[in-house]
Write an enzyme that holds these catalytic residues in place. Structure first.
Site, PDB file in Angstrom:
ATOM      1  N   GLY A   1      16.067  -2.572  11.984  1.00 60.07           N
ATOM      2  CA  GLY A   1      15.740  -2.993  13.335  1.00 60.07           C
ATOM      3  C   GLY A   1      16.621  -4.154  13.756  1.00 60.07           C
ATOM      4  O   GLY A   1      16.866  -5.076  12.970  1.00 60.07           O
TER       5      GLY A   1
ATOM      6  N   GLU B   1      14.347  -0.673  16.919  1.00 62.47           N
ATOM      7  CA  GLU B   1      14.632   0.101  15.718  1.00 62.47           C
ATOM      8  C   GLU B   1      15.973   0.816  15.880  1.00 62.47           C
ATOM      9  O   GLU B   1      16.391   1.159  16.991  1.00 62.47           O
ATOM     10  CB  GLU B   1      13.516   1.111  15.454  1.00 62.47           C
ATOM     11  CG  GLU B   1      12.171   0.471  15.152  1.00 62.47           C
ATOM     12  CD  GLU B   1      12.235  -0.516  13.996  1.00 62.47           C
ATOM     13  OE1 GLU B   1      12.887  -0.201  12.969  1.00 62.47           O
ATOM     14  OE2 GLU B   1      11.643  -1.604  14.112  1.00 62.47           O
TER      15      GLU B   1
ATOM     16  N   ASN C   1      16.006  -7.415  11.476  1.00 59.91           N
ATOM     17  CA  ASN C   1      14.647  -7.802  11.108  1.00 59.91           C
ATOM     18  C   ASN C   1      14.456  -7.547   9.617  1.00 59.91           C
ATOM     19  O   ASN C   1      14.646  -6.429   9.142  1.00 59.91           O
ATOM     20  CB  ASN C   1      13.652  -6.978  11.923  1.00 59.91           C
ATOM     21  CG  ASN C   1      12.213  -7.212  11.510  1.00 59.91           C
ATOM     22  OD1 ASN C   1      11.869  -8.254  10.957  1.00 59.91           O
ATOM     23  ND2 ASN C   1      11.356  -6.234  11.781  1.00 59.91           N
TER      24      ASN C   1
ATOM     25  N   ALA D   1       0.802  -1.224   0.000  1.00 58.99           N
ATOM     26  CA  ALA D   1       0.000   0.000   0.000  1.00 58.99           C
ATOM     27  C   ALA D   1       0.832   1.270   0.000  1.00 58.99           C
ATOM     28  O   ALA D   1       0.295   2.350  -0.215  1.00 58.99           O
ATOM     29  CB  ALA D   1      -0.935   0.012   1.214  1.00 58.99           C
TER      30      ALA D   1
ATOM     31  N   ASN E   1      13.184   0.700  -2.358  1.00 59.59           N
ATOM     32  CA  ASN E   1      12.550   1.972  -2.025  1.00 59.59           C
ATOM     33  C   ASN E   1      12.968   3.105  -2.947  1.00 59.59           C
ATOM     34  O   ASN E   1      12.370   4.178  -2.904  1.00 59.59           O
ATOM     35  CB  ASN E   1      12.867   2.354  -0.575  1.00 59.59           C
ATOM     36  CG  ASN E   1      12.195   1.425   0.415  1.00 59.59           C
ATOM     37  OD1 ASN E   1      10.989   1.218   0.358  1.00 59.59           O
ATOM     38  ND2 ASN E   1      12.975   0.844   1.313  1.00 59.59           N
TER      39      ASN E   1
ATOM     40  N   LYS F   1       4.917   2.068  -6.742  1.00 59.18           N
ATOM     41  CA  LYS F   1       6.213   1.454  -6.423  1.00 59.18           C
ATOM     42  C   LYS F   1       6.272  -0.044  -6.684  1.00 59.18           C
ATOM     43  O   LYS F   1       7.193  -0.531  -7.356  1.00 59.18           O
ATOM     44  CB  LYS F   1       6.591   1.726  -4.965  1.00 59.18           C
ATOM     45  CG  LYS F   1       7.952   1.129  -4.604  1.00 59.18           C
ATOM     46  CD  LYS F   1       8.383   1.441  -3.186  1.00 59.18           C
ATOM     47  CE  LYS F   1       7.681   0.583  -2.172  1.00 59.18           C
ATOM     48  NZ  LYS F   1       8.332   0.642  -0.841  1.00 59.18           N
TER      49      LYS F   1
ATOM     50  N   ASN G   1      11.420 -17.565 -53.679  1.00 55.63           N
ATOM     51  CA  ASN G   1      12.595 -16.696 -53.606  1.00 55.63           C
ATOM     52  C   ASN G   1      12.156 -15.271 -53.907  1.00 55.63           C
ATOM     53  O   ASN G   1      11.586 -15.000 -54.974  1.00 55.63           O
ATOM     54  CB  ASN G   1      13.672 -17.123 -54.601  1.00 55.63           C
ATOM     55  CG  ASN G   1      14.978 -16.380 -54.381  1.00 55.63           C
ATOM     56  OD1 ASN G   1      15.831 -16.802 -53.613  1.00 55.63           O
ATOM     57  ND2 ASN G   1      15.127 -15.242 -55.056  1.00 55.63           N
TER      58      ASN G   1
ATOM     59  N   HIS H   1      17.574 -10.268 -48.635  1.00 50.37           N
ATOM     60  CA  HIS H   1      18.064  -8.961 -48.205  1.00 50.37           C
ATOM     61  C   HIS H   1      17.200  -7.822 -48.738  1.00 50.37           C
ATOM     62  O   HIS H   1      16.627  -7.883 -49.816  1.00 50.37           O
ATOM     63  CB  HIS H   1      19.522  -8.720 -48.640  1.00 50.37           C
ATOM     64  CG  HIS H   1      19.909  -9.414 -49.907  1.00 50.37           C
ATOM     65  ND1 HIS H   1      21.050 -10.164 -50.031  1.00 50.37           N
ATOM     66  CD2 HIS H   1      19.290  -9.498 -51.111  1.00 50.37           C
ATOM     67  CE1 HIS H   1      21.128 -10.668 -51.252  1.00 50.37           C
ATOM     68  NE2 HIS H   1      20.074 -10.271 -51.920  1.00 50.37           N
TER      69      HIS H   1
END
Length: 457
Positions: A140, A155, A170, A11, A228, A23, A377, A363
């Site tokens: 953390g 933290e 963490n 979210a 982030n 993101k 051809n 070609h």
């Protein structure tokens, strides 16, 4: 086995990405970050996946349709608040719940399975996925007692100097007893500087209630890499690309220089195929055995047969049969269908074209909206003229046809089997089977006239 659930946190707005794209929808090797996460979870026999969406909710739901259920977090008030949004879907159910961040595209199913197993073995109410890194700044810390039992998560900004020296962190991925999780979430406070509700506070609440809290330490930090900003996005893409390329090499594909070879995650490549440096294989491309793709080639959402040689060419949303030679500098645009034993030479472009078995387009040729038979051809400089400025029309060329150099086939037009188109012709009418089609002005030589043109010294 107890019921398994998963909550994917997706979210957040991701302001540091500085992007109009939400993101978790930024792609990593051809797939949005959040889809990587959900696809890994889907292999774990999970009974229900709930993705918490906020900004760009509709776009996320489009990408994950059929893979997840969705709950919207209208206000982003922290990770605990985000998980609490799944209350109507999960609260009161027996079982365990994984909580995973949608911006961790490198997390693997095997790691989450190990976390679930460890959680069960420890009979824990919560198990934290941790890892050890050299520089834990910003993360953390996992605080353990002398017996190694988890006491709390601290933290970085709240850690003492001693706690800041701890290198176990963490990762933001958890396994909870589902009932205990939602009961604890009701008691999480936002009494902090940011005024938000944080998921690590659930760990403290459970510890204060004398519940078992465990921590499963994984070996590699890279799986927990959260994206982030664009720098982290590039790092995640680099790590994912290495993982993809190594997997192909283990399965019998030669990547001459894997560091300079880009391959999306859904690409499939057969054994003994050689991919040179500077190649890009995108989307859901499938390449058969014993192929060679040389430097500078790009293949997108296409199916390539066996023993195909692609030399510095671009192929988009097309199908190529076996034993085909393509390039250099050919361009197969969408809906090209190239059959077996075909030669598509240098500076040839096809679009919505079927090219029959054994046909040669050597070609400088354009064949758009064309159906070309077997053993044809087509000479240098020939064009299927498919557009009159308003509408597209189709050119049909039968089997065993010879199209001379610099021929224009003005669609709609049909050339019958075994017909012969004289070089330099502009064909505006159908050419019957076994006929010679010639449409050019008669040559007239003006004897002696050249000396009046002063073209030579």
């Amino acid at each position: 086995m107890s019921k398994r659930y998963a909550v994917v946190l997706a979210a957040g707005q991701g302001t540091r990405m500085k992007s109009k794209l939400y993101k978790v929808l930024h792609p990593v090797c051809g797939k949005p970050m959040v889809e990587h996460v959900v696809d890994q979870i889907s292999t774990l026999n999970v009974d229900k996946v709930v993705t918490i969406v906020g900004h760009g909710a509709e776009k996320v739901q489009e990408h994950l349709a059929g893979k997840s259920e969705f709950v919207k977090q209208d206000e982003q008030l922290g990770t605990a608040h985000a998980v609490l949004q799944a209350k109507a879907e999960l609260a009161g159910k027996d079982g365990v719940t994984l909580v995973v961040c949608g911006d961790t595209p490198l997390i693997e199913a095997s790691t989450m399975e190990a976390l679930l197993k460890y959680h069960h073995e420890k009979r824990a109410k919560a198990t934290i996925l941790t890892t050890v890194i050299e520089d834990p700044t910003g993360y953390g810390r996992i605080i353990r007692d002398d017996l190694g039992i988890v006491e709390k998560i601290v933290e970085h900004k709240d850690a003492t100097e001693k706690e800041q020296r701890i290198s176990e962190i963490n990762t933001g991925t958890y396994c909870f007893d589902n009932k205990a999780l939602f009961e604890a979430l009701e008691n999480v406070s936002n009494d902090n500087v940011q005024g938000e509700y944080y998921l690590p506070d659930v760990i403290k609440i459970l510890k204060d209630s004398d519940e078992v809290v465990a921590a499963y330490r994984m070996e590699s930090f890279e799986e927990s890499l959260g994206v982030n900003d664009r720098i982290a996005l590039a790092e995640a893409s680099k790590l994912m690309q290495r993982r993809i390329n190594e997997n192909h090499m283990r399965n019998g594909v030669t990547l001459v220089n894997p560091e300079s070879t880009y391959i999306d995650i859904d690409v499939k490549i057969g054994q003994d195929t050689v991919i040179e440096p500077g190649v890009m294989l995108r989307g859901k491309t499938v390449i058969g055995d014993d192929c060679v793709v040389t430097s500078g080639s790009e293949i997108v959402n296409s199916v390539i047969g066996e023993r195909v040689h692609v030399r510095t060419s671009s192929i988009f949303e097309s199908k190529v049969g076996d034993d085909v030679q393509i390039g250099p500098y050919a361009h197969l645009r969408p809906e090209s269908d190239i059959h077996d034993h075909v030669k598509i030479g240098n500076y040839v472009e096809t679009k919505k074209a079927v090219v029959g078995e054994g046909t040669k387009l050597p070609h400088f040729i354009y064949m758009g909206d064309a159906e070309i038979g077997k053993n044809v051809n087509v000479g240098c400089g020939s064009i299927a003229v498919n557009y009159d400025g308003k509408n597209k029309a189709k050119t049909i060329i039968g089997d065993n046809v010879f199209v001379g150099c610099n021929s224009n086939l003005i669609a709609p037009v049909k050339v019958g089997d075994r017909a012969f188109i004289a070089a330099g012709s502009t064909i505006t009418k159908d050419v019957p089977e076994d006929a010679l089609g010639i449409a050019r002005a008669k040559q007239d030589n003006k004897l002696g006239y050249a000396k009046h043109l002063n073209h030579s010294k």
